[in-house]
Each structure stands twice: as structure tokens, then as C-alpha cells.
Design a protein around this motif. Structure first.
Motif, PDB file in Angstrom:
ATOM      1  N   ALA A 105       0.914  -0.914   0.244  1.00 16.60           N
ATOM      2  CA  ALA A 105      -0.002   0.052   0.077  1.00 16.60           C
ATOM      3  C   ALA A 105       1.040   1.188   0.252  1.00 16.60           C
ATOM      4  N   LEU A 106       2.109   1.431   1.283  1.00 14.72           N
ATOM      5  CA  LEU A 106       2.936   2.489   1.035  1.00 14.72           C
ATOM      6  C   LEU A 106       3.619   3.095  -0.281  1.00 14.72           C
ATOM      7  N   GLU A 107       3.940   1.879  -1.093  1.00 15.44           N
ATOM      8  CA  GLU A 107       4.618   1.868  -2.460  1.00 15.44           C
ATOM      9  C   GLU A 107       3.631   2.573  -3.604  1.00 15.44           C
ATOM     10  N   ASN A 108       2.351   1.604  -3.037  1.00 14.75           N
ATOM     11  CA  ASN A 108       1.727   2.749  -4.585  1.00 14.75           C
ATOM     12  C   ASN A 108       1.001   3.659  -4.376  1.00 14.75           C
ATOM     13  N   ILE A 109       1.283   4.286  -3.289  1.00 16.07           N
ATOM     14  CA  ILE A 109       1.023   5.965  -2.858  1.00 16.07           C
ATOM     15  C   ILE A 109       2.278   6.246  -3.311  1.00 16.07           C
ATOM     16  N   MET A 110       3.789   5.778  -3.584  1.00 15.99           N
ATOM     17  CA  MET A 110       5.247   6.420  -3.186  1.00 15.99           C
ATOM     18  C   MET A 110       4.677   6.848  -4.651  1.00 15.99           C
ATOM     19  N   MET A 111       4.718   5.785  -5.574  1.00 13.93           N
ATOM     20  CA  MET A 111       4.667   5.775  -6.779  1.00 13.93           C
ATOM     21  C   MET A 111       4.665   6.225  -7.642  1.00 13.93           C
ATOM     22  N   PRO A 112       3.962   7.480  -7.551  1.00 13.65           N
ATOM     23  CA  PRO A 112       2.852   9.137  -8.384  1.00 13.65           C
ATOM     24  C   PRO A 112       4.360   9.792  -8.417  1.00 13.65           C
ATOM     25  N   GLN A 113       4.760   9.929  -6.787  1.00 17.70           N
ATOM     26  CA  GLN A 113       5.137  11.366  -6.346  1.00 17.70           C
ATOM     27  C   GLN A 113       6.643  11.002  -7.135  1.00 17.70           C
ATOM     28  N   MET A 114       7.437   9.420  -7.101  1.00 15.80           N
ATOM     29  CA  MET A 114       8.685   9.054  -7.388  1.00 15.80           C
ATOM     30  C   MET A 114       8.911   9.721  -9.341  1.00 15.80           C
ATOM     31  N   ILE A 115       7.318   9.125  -9.553  1.00 12.24           N
ATOM     32  CA  ILE A 115       7.468   9.566 -11.092  1.00 12.24           C
ATOM     33  C   ILE A 115       8.140  11.291 -11.164  1.00 12.24           C
ATOM     34  N   SER A 116       7.045  12.365 -10.315  1.00 12.26           N
ATOM     35  CA  SER A 116       6.808  12.844 -10.321  1.00 12.26           C
ATOM     36  C   SER A 116       8.416  13.542 -10.226  1.00 12.26           C
ATOM     37  N   GLY A 117       9.538  13.116  -9.544  1.00 10.86           N
ATOM     38  CA  GLY A 117      10.537  13.654  -9.217  1.00 10.86           C
ATOM     39  C   GLY A 117      10.507  13.779  -7.925  1.00 10.86           C
ATOM     40  N   LEU A 118       9.753  13.411  -6.696  1.00 10.29           N
ATOM     41  CA  LEU A 118      10.354  12.754  -5.395  1.00 10.29           C
ATOM     42  C   LEU A 118      11.355  12.145  -5.211  1.00 10.29           C
ATOM     43  N   SER A 119      11.644  12.776  -3.855  1.00 11.13           N
ATOM     44  CA  SER A 119      13.410  11.847  -3.567  1.00 11.13           C
ATOM     45  C   SER A 119      12.098  10.184  -3.083  1.00 11.13           C
ATOM     46  N   ASN A 120      13.109   8.996  -3.154  1.00 13.91           N
ATOM     47  CA  ASN A 120      12.496   7.954  -1.875  1.00 13.91           C
ATOM     48  C   ASN A 120      11.801   8.482  -0.486  1.00 13.91           C
ATOM     49  N   LYS A 121      12.582   9.414   0.104  1.00 12.41           N
ATOM     50  CA  LYS A 121      11.976  10.106   1.514  1.00 12.41           C
ATOM     51  C   LYS A 121      11.138  10.409   1.403  1.00 12.41           C
ATOM     52  N   GLU A 122      11.090  11.462   0.311  1.00 11.78           N
ATOM     53  CA  GLU A 122       9.853  12.679   0.566  1.00 11.78           C
ATOM     54  C   GLU A 122       8.856  11.851   0.375  1.00 11.78           C
ATOM     55  N   ALA A 123       8.945  10.870  -0.825  1.00 15.71           N
ATOM     56  CA  ALA A 123       7.688   9.818  -1.251  1.00 15.71           C
ATOM     57  C   ALA A 123       7.065   9.503  -0.028  1.00 15.71           C
ATOM     58  N   LYS A 124       8.153   8.987   0.634  1.00 20.79           N
ATOM     59  CA  LYS A 124       7.824   7.640   1.798  1.00 20.79           C
ATOM     60  C   LYS A 124       7.123   8.558   2.639  1.00 20.79           C
ATOM     61  N   GLU A 125       7.376   9.413   3.527  1.00 21.83           N
ATOM     62  CA  GLU A 125       6.886  10.286   4.195  1.00 21.83           C
ATOM     63  C   GLU A 125       5.676  10.840   3.634  1.00 21.83           C
ATOM     64  N   ARG A 126       4.984  11.314   2.506  1.00 24.18           N
ATOM     65  CA  ARG A 126       4.219  11.704   2.871  1.00 24.18           C
ATOM     66  C   ARG A 126       3.173  10.953   2.209  1.00 24.18           C
ATOM     67  N   ALA A 127       3.645   9.704   1.766  1.00 23.35           N
ATOM     68  CA  ALA A 127       2.867   8.365   1.524  1.00 23.35           C
ATOM     69  C   ALA A 127       1.781   7.898   2.810  1.00 23.35           C
ATOM     70  N   SER A 128       3.200   7.632   4.411  1.00 22.12           N
ATOM     71  CA  SER A 128       2.838   7.393   5.501  1.00 22.12           C
ATOM     72  C   SER A 128       1.808   8.283   6.414  1.00 22.12           C
ATOM     73  N   GLN A 129       2.010   9.597   5.764  1.00 17.29           N
ATOM     74  CA  GLN A 129       0.879  10.229   6.339  1.00 17.29           C
ATOM     75  C   GLN A 129      -0.503  10.193   5.620  1.00 17.29           C
ATOM     76  N   LEU A 130      -0.256  10.041   3.732  1.00 22.39           N
ATOM     77  CA  LEU A 130      -1.623  10.153   4.229  1.00 22.39           C
ATOM     78  C   LEU A 130      -2.376   8.781   4.082  1.00 22.39           C
ATOM     79  N   LEU A 131      -1.466   7.386   4.886  1.00 19.00           N
ATOM     80  CA  LEU A 131      -1.936   6.227   4.780  1.00 19.00           C
ATOM     81  C   LEU A 131      -2.887   6.494   6.728  1.00 19.00           C
ATOM     82  N   ASP A 132      -1.998   7.209   7.445  1.00 15.79           N
ATOM     83  CA  ASP A 132      -2.690   8.403   8.634  1.00 15.79           C
ATOM     84  C   ASP A 132      -3.635   8.633   8.355  1.00 15.79           C
ATOM     85  N   TYR A 133      -3.716   9.550   7.221  1.00 21.96           N
ATOM     86  CA  TYR A 133      -4.441  10.414   7.262  1.00 21.96           C
ATOM     87  C   TYR A 133      -6.594   9.641   7.318  1.00 21.96           C
TER      88      TYR A 133
END
Length: 227
Positions: A105-133
Motif C-alpha cells: 500500500a505504501l509503495e503504491n502511494i509513493m509511485m506517482p510521487q517518485m514519477i513526478s521527481g520526489l525522492s524516495n524519502k520524501e515520497a515515503k514520508e508523504r505516503a505514510s502521512q496519507l495512510l495515517d490520514y
């Protein structure tokens, strides 16, 4: 919160050829959607709901009329510019979640962010926040096949907003869910819209959920009308 116009359709026409017959789906359709607003699109099958969502989401070109996203008219833009707008400004949620089964689930949310140029760390942090939300932070390491239908759809919603779009288009996002789960998923979606200031257009056959949105529209004779 000040509301800005996110989506504006002006005189939109969309026709399809069936043999020698011209099928008119949208005929001079006008529609405005503002930030922080959640609108239900309720119409019988075959009246053009999916066509409207595809035109609004820049997946199809109108035959005439204008589609503006955040004040920018998009009809005559080259395909690469339309793709860039879709990627940065528009999120899509469908009836079936379309999650990639081999990723968590986390990786599915990270993927579009990384395609848009975010780093793995940034994408993982935002994906975690969204899952929590979306109240499924504890399910981030699970693959889609290990999630319930409601959990899968909440992951799909989180993925749709991962790049912080201004417009969310959803086509029967709770159509495959039982009423209780559908209500729970809609609660999460509505909270996300209110908190982020997204503009959301949601096609649904669920009249109970439609009644909880800011307004309801339908398609009649190829036009978009309130009801």
C-alpha cells in the motif's frame, strides 16, 4: 476559506460516430467546480458520466467548447502539456482500485510521487502521512490482496491525491463496497477534501452519499444541470 474556480467547462460538445449515426453525449455543457467543493454527479448509465469525467480530466478532447483547469484553457495544448497537467493537478479514483498487486500500500502511494521527481524519502514520508490520514497507517506494508475492499479504496484515494492535485475526479468510488464500508470510505474522502481544499466531482449511483455532498448535478439532453 476563499474558493477559487478549479474546473470550468464552457459550451463543451462531445460526439461519437456509430456507423453513419452521430451520437451526441455532451451538447453545450457548462459546469463550474470550486476549491473545497464536493459535487455529486448522479445520472443513469449511458448518459455520459464517464465521458464528462474523461473530458474534465483531459483524457479526451471536446469536439468544441473549452475546458479550463485553474484558469488555464487546456483544449489546444499539446499532449505532453495535457499529460503534465493531469499528473500535477488532477487525481483520479475509479470503481475498481487499480492498485499494483506486487507492491505494498505504501509503495503504491509513493509511485506517482517518485514519477513526478520526489525522492524516495520524501515520497515515503508523504505516503505514510496519507495512510495515517485515511486511518490505515498500520496497513502500509500490506499488499492489495491482503487488504479489505474498503482499505484498498482508501489506498486508491490516497494515491490519487499523493501529488497534491487541485482537482479530484472519482467514478463510482464506492460502487463495489457494502453500504457501511461505502459510508466509511466517503467519510475519509470528504474529510480529505475539506482539509486540503480540493475540488471534487464524484460520479455515484448512491443517492444517500450524493445527498451528503455540497450539491448534485446530472446530465440531461447533453447538458449539466443541478437537481
Amino acid at each position: 476559506m476563499k474558493r477559487n474556480t478549479v474546473l470550468k467547462l464552457s459550451g463543451v460538445e462531445r460526439h461519437y460516430g456509430q456507423g453513419e449515426t452521430l451520437l451526441s453525449i455532451l451538447r453545450g455543457a457548462d459546469f463550474t467546480l470550486n476549491s473545497g467543493e464536493i459535487v455529486a454527479l448522479v445520472a443513469p448509465s449511458g448518459t455520459g458520466k464517464s465521458t464528462l469525467l474523461h473530458v474534465a480530466g483531459l483524457l479526451e478532447h471536446p469536439d468544441s467548447g473549452e475546458v479550463a483547469i485553474n484558469g488555464h484553457i487546456c483544449d489546444n495544448l499539446p499532449d505532453d502539456k495535457r499529460t503534465a497537467i493531469r499528473r500535477s493537478e488532477i487525481g483520479f479514483v475509479y470503481q475498481f482500485h487499480h492498485l499494483l498487486p506486487e507492491f505494498s500500500a505504501l509503495e503504491n502511494i509513493m509511485m506517482p510521487q517518485m514519477i513526478s521527481g520526489l525522492s524516495n524519502k520524501e515520497a515515503k514520508e508523504r505516503a505514510s502521512q496519507l495512510l495515517d490520514y485515511m486511518r490505515i497507517g498500520h496497513r502500509g506494508a500490506h499488499r492489495p490482496g491482503e487488504l479489505s475492499g474498503g482499505e484498498q479504496q482508501r489506498v486508491a484515494i490516497a494515491r490519487a491525491v499523493a501529488n497534491a492535485p487541485s482537482l479530484l475526479l472519482a467514478d463510482e468510488p464506492t460502487g463495489n463496497l457494502d453500504p457501511e464500508t461505502a459510508s466509511y470510505v466517503f467519510d475519509a474522502l470528504e474529510a480529505l477534501v475539506r482539509q486540503s481544499g480540493l475540488a471534487a466531482l464524484i460520479a455515484t449511483h448512491n443517492h444517500e452519499l450524493a445527498g451528503r455532498m455540497d450539491r448534485r448535478v446530472t446530465i440531461a439532453d447533453g447538458k449539466i444541470v443541478d437537481f
